[in-house]
Design an enzyme around this catalytic site. Sequence first.
Site, PDB file in Angstrom:
ATOM      1  N   ASP A   2      53.758   0.601  11.551  1.00 30.38           N
ATOM      2  CA  ASP A   2      52.946  -0.467  10.975  1.00 30.38           C
ATOM      3  C   ASP A   2      51.487  -0.032  10.878  1.00 30.38           C
ATOM      4  O   ASP A   2      50.800  -0.311   9.895  1.00 30.38           O
ATOM      5  CB  ASP A   2      53.034  -1.725  11.840  1.00 30.38           C
ATOM      6  CG  ASP A   2      54.447  -2.283  11.908  1.00 30.38           C
ATOM      7  OD1 ASP A   2      55.342  -1.666  11.322  1.00 30.38           O
ATOM      8  OD2 ASP A   2      54.637  -3.319  12.544  1.00 30.38           O
ATOM      9  N   ASP A  60      57.211  -1.127  16.906  1.00 30.45           N
ATOM     10  CA  ASP A  60      57.534  -2.548  16.808  1.00 30.45           C
ATOM     11  C   ASP A  60      58.985  -2.917  16.511  1.00 30.45           C
ATOM     12  O   ASP A  60      59.561  -3.781  17.154  1.00 30.45           O
ATOM     13  CB  ASP A  60      56.671  -3.178  15.726  1.00 30.45           C
ATOM     14  CG  ASP A  60      55.191  -3.099  16.042  1.00 30.45           C
ATOM     15  OD1 ASP A  60      54.824  -2.345  16.968  1.00 30.45           O
ATOM     16  OD2 ASP A  60      54.408  -3.770  15.368  1.00 30.45           O
ATOM     17  N   SER A  81      50.441  -8.500  12.566  1.00 35.28           N
ATOM     18  CA  SER A  81      50.524  -7.553  13.681  1.00 35.28           C
ATOM     19  C   SER A  81      50.369  -8.319  14.982  1.00 35.28           C
ATOM     20  O   SER A  81      49.726  -9.375  15.032  1.00 35.28           O
ATOM     21  CB  SER A  81      49.403  -6.524  13.557  1.00 35.28           C
ATOM     22  OG  SER A  81      49.199  -5.845  14.765  1.00 35.28           O
TER      23      SER A  81
END
Length: 573
Positions: free
Chosen positions: A97, A139, A486
Amino acid sequence: MSTSVDKPGSAVGGTFDMRHKSRVMLDGNDRAGARAMLKGTGFTDDDLRKPIIGVAHCWIETMPCNLNQRRIAKFVKDGIRAAGGTPQELNTVSISDGVTMGTEGMKTSLISREIIADSVELVARGHMFDALVCIGACDKTLPGLAMAATRVNVPTVLLYSGSILPGEFHGKEVTIRSVYEAIGANAAGKLSDAELKELEDAACPGAGACGGQYTANTMAMAMEFIGLSPLGSASPPAVDARKDEVGVAVGKLIMDVLRAGIRPSDILNRKSFENAIAGVATSGGSTNSVLHLLALAREAGVPLTIDDFDVISRRTPLYCDMMPGGRFAAADLDKAGGTKLAAKRLVDAGLLHNDALTVTGRTLAEDAADAVATPGQEVVRELGNPLKDSGGLVILKGNIAPDGAVIKLFGYERNIHRGPARVFNSEPEAHKAVLRNEINEGDVVVIRYEGPKGGPGMQEMLGVTAALVGAGLGGTVALITDGRFSGATKGVMIGHVAPEAAIGGPIAALEEGDIIVIDIEKRGLNVELSDEVIAQRLSKWQRPAPHYRTGVLAKYYALVEQANEGAVTRANI
């Protein structure tokens, strides 16, 4: 960390076949071809008579997050061999990410969760592993690995490969979030190009996942609280020598878990999911946990709704003073006493289901009992003295988001925001407006067509949200989106709006200047328009064409469900 199973799971009693899968693949004259192939890779007859343990990880050279996983896999394999098993290593994908943020590549991140789950499931089914050790970090890796393990339902231990150490800039701890906020400060003329470069060079000092209680560390804690990871195993940072020791211990543990026959289906139930949500809430964890835990619950067949997150968060105090809303990084939590200490606070407060089974064979409360707080630590507040009386996750609903939206709060944010909509039909369009200083105090930035189908892939908005904070607007501007954030995001930033714009959700009806009201206390997210006006606007709405018509993103578009269902993919069969 406990390295042996002290209490049985549902399949114990000395009768569980430790080669319940592999003997079908490897035993008998008719399986000589399979054995011959594996001997070509170096396995011996003795190796192939032992339980076969798949060691899955997400090593990839596109990020620091997973960079140490081949090393940890070696130690896991050493532990498996020492305990009488035969490990077989496999590798799957991961998307960073932090690297892809703000580009078309960011759309692939959430989709990677499904690819990770599919690929590990496929290999585990195809090669009939008796058990799994799954090593994740960045993640989407831990939830993807957990989903795969749940599907194949063989004894499994999840292992987090560890957080990155914080960097240092002008005497302060910094993380990747600091860089994205600095980009906004630089665009606003508050930080020089040279200072931005200096921060860029210092923020990520080595291997490990992003250093605050962002999505990776949130999901690592959640997997411990849910029982699929040994409590305390996540705490040592990626570059700490203790991580190697944890790897060996997990390798030995999986053999005990296999011997006891404890499967994910023995661990995953309503109680364990409530424990996981409480862990997220007390640590100020990422909004992405809502997506991932809902998705895992769907795989496990456990009833769980988006509203449950609000109920559990309301009753769970925020005990951990961690970034992005607090002061400390994940490495500081480790020094303070680790994830065990956070669990013990909730156990002592009577806020967990203490009898929930974990992979160690003990209950969560038993695993938390030996937590030790470092004298003078300030990361985890003392019992009865939380930072605030409720957790960070809040679910909002209203005429913009009838099926829900998610915000993460730390207690210092304003409870009501009323302002004009600034409407953007993509994340890049909004980001450019922020960097051009076109957003004003009081505005509500609306970013739509970035949901599960609209993106596709629900890209994160850290570039935009951090730029707003860096420009000094974090305390006065709100943002709503059908995309996601995020774990590093902070402020009045609302994501996962459902239904999304791409399927005609009410967010598609918003126009520039519409007055939007966010009422945190009443859990409201509304536009000051009548139902009739919204319906009239939507009657003229036309569904946009998919951005991709071939390949993996097109498949995802065709199969994905809405954010309030975890953005899982479902085949209509």
